[in-house]
Design a protein around this motif. Structure first.
Motif, PDB file in Angstrom:
ATOM      1  N   THR A 104      28.556 -41.746   0.167  1.00 36.91           N
ATOM      2  CA  THR A 104      29.091 -40.677   0.687  1.00 36.91           C
ATOM      3  C   THR A 104      29.555 -40.790   1.603  1.00 36.91           C
ATOM      4  N   ARG A 105      30.559 -39.867   2.707  1.00 39.14           N
ATOM      5  CA  ARG A 105      30.737 -39.901   3.897  1.00 39.14           C
ATOM      6  C   ARG A 105      29.474 -39.490   4.706  1.00 39.14           C
ATOM      7  N   LEU A 112      24.011 -48.957   1.549  1.00 37.97           N
ATOM      8  CA  LEU A 112      25.832 -49.442   2.180  1.00 37.97           C
ATOM      9  C   LEU A 112      25.597 -50.790   3.215  1.00 37.97           C
ATOM     10  N   LEU A 113      24.463 -50.147   4.147  1.00 35.79           N
ATOM     11  CA  LEU A 113      24.759 -51.414   5.168  1.00 35.79           C
ATOM     12  C   LEU A 113      24.735 -52.731   4.352  1.00 35.79           C
ATOM     13  N   ALA A 114      24.160 -53.517   3.616  1.00 34.87           N
ATOM     14  CA  ALA A 114      24.388 -53.891   3.201  1.00 34.87           C
ATOM     15  C   ALA A 114      25.238 -54.894   2.366  1.00 34.87           C
ATOM     16  N   PRO A 137      37.562 -45.789  -1.316  1.00 33.16           N
ATOM     17  CA  PRO A 137      37.784 -45.329  -2.552  1.00 33.16           C
ATOM     18  C   PRO A 137      36.747 -46.557  -3.323  1.00 33.16           C
ATOM     19  N   ALA A 138      36.565 -47.909  -2.523  1.00 32.10           N
ATOM     20  CA  ALA A 138      35.581 -48.969  -3.347  1.00 32.10           C
ATOM     21  C   ALA A 138      34.582 -48.350  -2.705  1.00 32.10           C
ATOM     22  N   LEU A 139      34.211 -47.892  -1.800  1.00 33.76           N
ATOM     23  CA  LEU A 139      32.790 -47.194  -1.252  1.00 33.76           C
ATOM     24  C   LEU A 139      32.856 -45.812  -2.784  1.00 33.76           C
ATOM     25  N   ALA A 168      26.314 -41.425   9.378  1.00 31.18           N
ATOM     26  CA  ALA A 168      24.804 -41.669   9.693  1.00 31.18           C
ATOM     27  C   ALA A 168      25.357 -43.515  10.303  1.00 31.18           C
ATOM     28  N   LEU A 169      25.902 -44.007   9.142  1.00 31.97           N
ATOM     29  CA  LEU A 169      25.503 -45.261  10.072  1.00 31.97           C
ATOM     30  C   LEU A 169      26.614 -45.771  11.152  1.00 31.97           C
TER      31      LEU A 169
END
Ligand code: ADP
Ligand code: ZN
Ligand code: ZN
Length: 747
Positions: free
Chosen positions: A173-174, A151-153, A165-167, A179-180
């Motif tokens: 997930t939320r 996700l971070l990448a 919505p893109a994620l 967490a990040l």
């Protein structure tokens, strides 16, 4: 907070509700008045009969005529701040001027979701970014949480961030985001939907403005003289003279001052190019309001305009009611266009309301047209409007003159005579495109028996049924009734049934047979029913291969078709000889608009107009001297005949299933109105009742009564009296009736 009486709780509030009744309804304010107090323009939910309705609070009252024990209470206050004041003001003006119920007017001019009581809040969404820390960190340090690392990448690859919505579409997930975020590697911001967080760094413009031609700069300079005060301008520019460029540069100046521009255009679906040009020019959000939007999109646009987040708002007729936080200018493109008038329900004219609104805001109003309405030309004459002219096209070629082609004594093929067919042939041979204009869809205006003269008539209307080929059937264009094509004549049983007259399908067929080597594109309401069909055809045509276009007035409006060098009008007469007093004006406007499609780019154009009356003085004047001179002549005729714009009209229409009911009611109201007018000594005349030009439509009988006066205020007094009489009269409730202030047609 200032202590105004609004903050005290009144004993009664008067509410506008969506009913046809021209009155307000009293309620007790109830328990849950917003803590900041109540104000006019707030929405409330109230009991009405057995239902609950959403209404608008108009005023507070000390007492009500309704006995206290019968007075119901508001069920819920829906807003903690009122709906915008400019919207409420225009709604109240509209209801008064057009003599329409206030509750229904306000209801009609609100986005559907607000009518339903949904909150006055923009939809928002989260946009997620990597933080500075998140950009630097070694992804390997997240190897115990591979999804978080992925996700971070992903976010690191998108410097502008990604919306929720893109994620979720990529199965993130939320929980992973949270967490990040806890590790300070990502963050988010909330953005409102319609104003995507486009960067406005680098200025207002996404592309440079065109260097203006001399008359364009003069027009713009004149507009700059009155950017801060009410001043109507009529930008009268021949087709293709660059009116839009003037709008764009005016808007640029307005937006640079931190104000908003409201642009009304006839039909967005028919002119996607206009919207595209605005979006291409400006980096700031351009909100479009039109019938193709979902309820959510419409509310988003409305709120963006209301809050000032959208500096530019473009829309069709009803967009005139859009609230603006910082109004700067109103522009009405193609101001002569009939679509600005709503013909049913709330019968308002958006151009006329634009004038009222600009005056109220103290801002300039720009009306643009190649063929201005006689109303606007009369205002130029009287000195109320300033005229700015663009006589030259941006391209080298002036608009082509109309060449009249006599139909009498010539044989026709698919409605076309040989000189026109020959011109089409030459155009195609030169590698160009031609447009054949015919204002009649279907195969033929009707089907006739060659033996006995029978013609296919609609059983429900005083009208012929149109013969359609694709698919084959008879259709009434007035009530949409459809029937199978008969094999034999219903009166004499002959099989010799033939088309009478020509429609787009028949001309298309003829052209395809005459010119088999080139594509023939038909453009009318039937051929463009499929979504995007129209745009796709136009795109193909703009590629420039030789082709023929056959179409109705859908093709006449504003399209830039650079390769069209010949326009042929199949029949100019239908409009010229219609009984309506505006028929000549409207058909002249249409002819000039259609003609304006020819020769807009590298090559000069030619326009051939077929007619049975090539010696008609009006048509000759238009062909030889142009629209301006014809318009002057028409204005003189209107003045002599005491017709608008030199007289004000209101048309009362009555309809009923039985002819007598409508007539009887119209007769009694006319008689009493005449007496009343005499007593009051009002200079209003009352003509009729007479049967409407098409008396029977959809099996209902139509009768009308025309009020006219040189004094607008007296006409309004009489209209108000008429409405009140009809509302209070028993038969007024059985016969359907309506009143049209400033009617566009008398049909
Ligand atoms: P109108 O709205 O008057 O019909 P448009 O604004 O569509 O005319 O302009 C017609 C064409 O001329 C468009 O292709 C437009 O880009 C071009 N045009 C307008 N103004 C200029 C200008 N100052 N210089 C060059 N081209 C221009
Ligand atoms: Zn017959
Ligand atoms: Zn019909």
């Amino acid at each position: 907070m200032p202590a105004s009486s609004h903050h005290l709780s009144p004993s009664v509030i008067a509410v506008a509700l969506p009913t046809p009744l021209r009155r307000l309804f009293d309620y007790r304010p109830g328990q849950d008045i917003p803590t900041q107090g109540w104000q006019p323009g707030m929405r409330v939910r109230v009991p009405f009969g057995t239902r609950q309705m959403v209404g608008i609070v108009i005023e507070g009252r000390d007492t009500s005529e309704i006995p206290a024990q019968q007075l119901k209470s508001v069920s819920a206050w829906l807003d903690d701040r009122p709906l915008p004041e400019d919207w409420l003001w225009l709604g109240r003006f509209t209801a008064r001027y057009y003599q329409h119920a206030l509750g229904d007017t306000l209801h009609q001019t609100l986005p559907v979701l607000l009518r339903q009581g949904k909150p006055l809040e923009a939809r928002t969404r989260e946009r997620w970014h990597a933080t500075a820390q998140g950009l630097e960190i070694d992804l390997a340090s997240l190897d115990r949480a591979p999804r978080q690392a992925a996700l971070l990448a992903l976010l690191r690859q998108h410097p502008r961030g990604l919306v929720m919505p893109a994620l979720t579409a990529q199965d993130f997930t939320r929980a992973q985001l949270s967490a990040l975020a806890k590790k300070n590697l990502v963050r988010h911001e909330i953005e409102t939907l319609e104003t995507r967080s486009e960067s406005t760094r680098g200025g207002l413009l996404a592309e440079p403005a065109l260097p203006l031609q001399r008359q364009q700069s003069q027009a713009l300079a004149a507009l700059h003289e009155s950017l801060d005060a009410f001043q109507p301008y009529l930008l009268q520019g021949v087709t293709g003279s660059g009116k839009t460029e003037v709008y764009l540069q005016l808007i640029e100046a307005i937006v640079a001052k931190g104000r908003q521009a409201l642009v009304l255009i006839p039909e967005i679906g028919l002119t996607p190019q206009t919207l595209a040009r605005f979006r291409k020019r400006f980096r700031v959000p351009v909100v479009a309001l039109h019938s193709g939007l979902s309820d959510h999109e419409r509310l988003d646009g409305w709120l963006a305009a209301m809050s000032g987040r959208a500096p530019i708002v473009i829309g069709t007729r009803s967009a005139i009611f859009t609230p603006l936080a910082k109004p700067g200018v109103i522009i009405v493109d193609e101001e002569h266009d009939g679509s600005f008038k709503q013909q049913d329900g709330l019968r308002y004219h958006a151009r006329d309301l634009a004038v009222v609104r600009a005056r109220r805001h103290g801002i300039p109003l720009l009306l643009g047209s190649a063929t201005p309405s006689l109303e606007s030309l009369a205002k130029v004459e009287s000195g109320d409007y300033r005229r700015l002219r663009l006589d030259q096209r941006a391209s080298r070629h002036p608009p082509a003159k109309l060449e009249l082609v006599e139909l009498r004594g010539r044989s026709q093929q698919g409605g076309l005579v040989s000189p026109v067919i020959e011109a089409l042939r030459q155009t195609l041979a030169a590698g160009h495109q031609a447009l054949v204009f015919i204002n009649r869809r279907g195969f033929a205006p009707t089907l006739a028996c060659h033996q006995c003269g029978w013609m296919a008539e609609c059983p429900s209307c005083d009208a012929r049924m149109t013969w359609h080929r694709q698919p084959p059937r008879l259709i009434c264009h007035h009530c949409d009734r459809q029937q199978r094509l008969p094999d034999i004549c219903p009166t004499c049983a002959s099989a010799d049934l033939r088309p009478l007259g020509t429609g787009t399908e028949r001309t298309e067929e003829t052209l395809a047979a005459l010119f088999p080597a080139v594509p023939v594109h038909r453009i009318d309401r039937d051929s463009t029913r499929r979504k995007h069909a129209f745009e796709q055809t136009l795109e193909e045509v703009r590629r420039g291969e030789p082709c023929l276009l056959v179409g109705t007035q859908m093709l006449a409006k504003g399209h830039h078709l650079p390769h069209v060098t010949l326009v042929a009008v199949v029949n100019a007469d239908a409009g010229l000889y219609a009984s309506d007093f505006r028929a000549l004006e409207h058909s002249a406007q249409l002819l000039i608009q259609v003609a304006g499609r020819a020769g807009r780019a590298a090559h000069p154009g030619r326009v051939l107009v077929q007619t049975l009356h090539s010696d008609d003085p009006h048509l000759k004047l238009l062909a030889e001297q142009g629209y301006d001179i014809l318009a002057e002549q028409l204005l003189q005729e209107r003045r002599a005949a005491a017709l608008p714009p030199f007289r004000f009209l209101a048309l009362a229409r009555f309809e009923s299933a039985k002819a007598e009911a409508a007539t009887t009611l119209a007769e009694s109201v006319a008689q009493e109105l005449r007496q009343w007018l005499e007593q009051r000594d009002l200079a209003v005349d009352c003509l009729g009742p007479v049967p409407a030009p098409m008396e029977r439509r959809q099996n209902r009988y139509h009768v009308q009564l025309l009020l006219g006066s040189a004094r607008r205020s007296q006409l309004h007094e009489a209209s108000a009296w008429l409405i009140q009489w009809l509302e209070n009269h028993r038969d007024g409730r059985r016969v359907r009736w309506s009143l049209d202030i400033d009617p566009q047609t008398l049909s």
